[in-house]
Enzyme design. Sequence first.
Site, mmCIF file in Angstrom:
data_model
loop_
_atom_site.group_PDB
_atom_site.id
_atom_site.type_symbol
_atom_site.label_atom_id
_atom_site.label_comp_id
_atom_site.label_asym_id
_atom_site.label_seq_id
_atom_site.Cartn_x
_atom_site.Cartn_y
_atom_site.Cartn_z
ATOM 1 N N LYS A 93 -16.259 31.453 2.665
ATOM 2 C CA LYS A 93 -14.896 31.692 2.186
ATOM 3 C C LYS A 93 -15.016 32.118 0.731
ATOM 4 C CE LYS A 93 -10.551 29.592 0.934
ATOM 5 N NZ LYS A 93 -9.810 28.326 0.667
ATOM 6 N N GLY A 154 -2.318 24.380 -3.213
ATOM 7 C CA GLY A 154 -1.858 23.036 -3.535
ATOM 8 C C GLY A 154 -0.382 22.883 -3.808
ATOM 9 N N ALA A 181 -3.850 28.481 2.244
ATOM 10 C CA ALA A 181 -3.312 27.866 1.018
ATOM 11 C C ALA A 181 -1.792 27.916 0.943
ATOM 12 C CB ALA A 181 -3.897 28.505 -0.237
ATOM 13 N N ASN A 203 -5.613 22.076 3.022
ATOM 14 C CA ASN A 203 -6.333 20.868 2.608
ATOM 15 C C ASN A 203 -5.356 19.854 2.016
ATOM 16 O OD1 ASN A 203 -9.457 20.317 0.744
ATOM 17 N ND2 ASN A 203 -8.050 18.858 1.608
#
Length: 254
Positions: A93, A154, A181, A203
């Site tokens: 990635k 995030g 993301a 994540n």
Amino acid sequence: MAAFYGIDLASPFMLGTALYPSPAVMASAFRASGASVATVSVRRESAAGGDFWAIIQGLGVHLLPNTAGCHSVKEAVTTAHMAREIFDTNWIKLEVIGHADTLQPDPFGLVEAARILSEDGFQVFPYMTEDLVLADRLLDAGCEVLMPWGAPIGTGLGLLNPYALRSLRAHFPDVPMVIDAGLGLPSQAAQAMEMGFDAVLLNTAVARAGDPVAMAQAFARALEAGQLARSADPIEPRDMAAPSTPLIGKANLA
């Protein structure tokens, strides 16, 4: 679901391995998610030591090392080579960060690094913005997968530019694409699948949830729902109302 460099995945869920309260919670979240791919950072693996690496190996999923935190072509290429040695895979990635606050990719550095790595035998998964021209350049550089962001890393903001993402999906219908993301809720992952994307990578939304295991399971179910909705050929939106009750057989009260 599309194949990624010839690999068929059992699940469209790609999940990161950072930020969890503990390695044990991370492993439980992966089991609940049914994810087929784990992203892992060279920096993370080096800092965490052998125990963390043993847990990663025990997940039984495909590994997608990343060049997270790299801000130059040289740094990204060097990190990719380190990752190939450590994780024994040509998958990478590719991140080349161009802006410190938004973590937006550097499109020029990304294309250059993708070309170098592709020529060196890597199978590149480029983290990119939802830009048609950039996508075309990355494909020319040797990439066979595209990974447009939904929103900055995030943030949990979801799919900020649905129009551009739909345009990208429509313009390259045969290219495997992953929303990478910015997702914060399972409903946003379902939306990505409904739009025709092949997988999602996230994540923070799982790792930082109050209950990462429950959230991982929620995302897994949302992805399944999105896939089913897409394959069911959903109706097109329209501006005017359309009655669902037929007019034939309506009582004449005149």
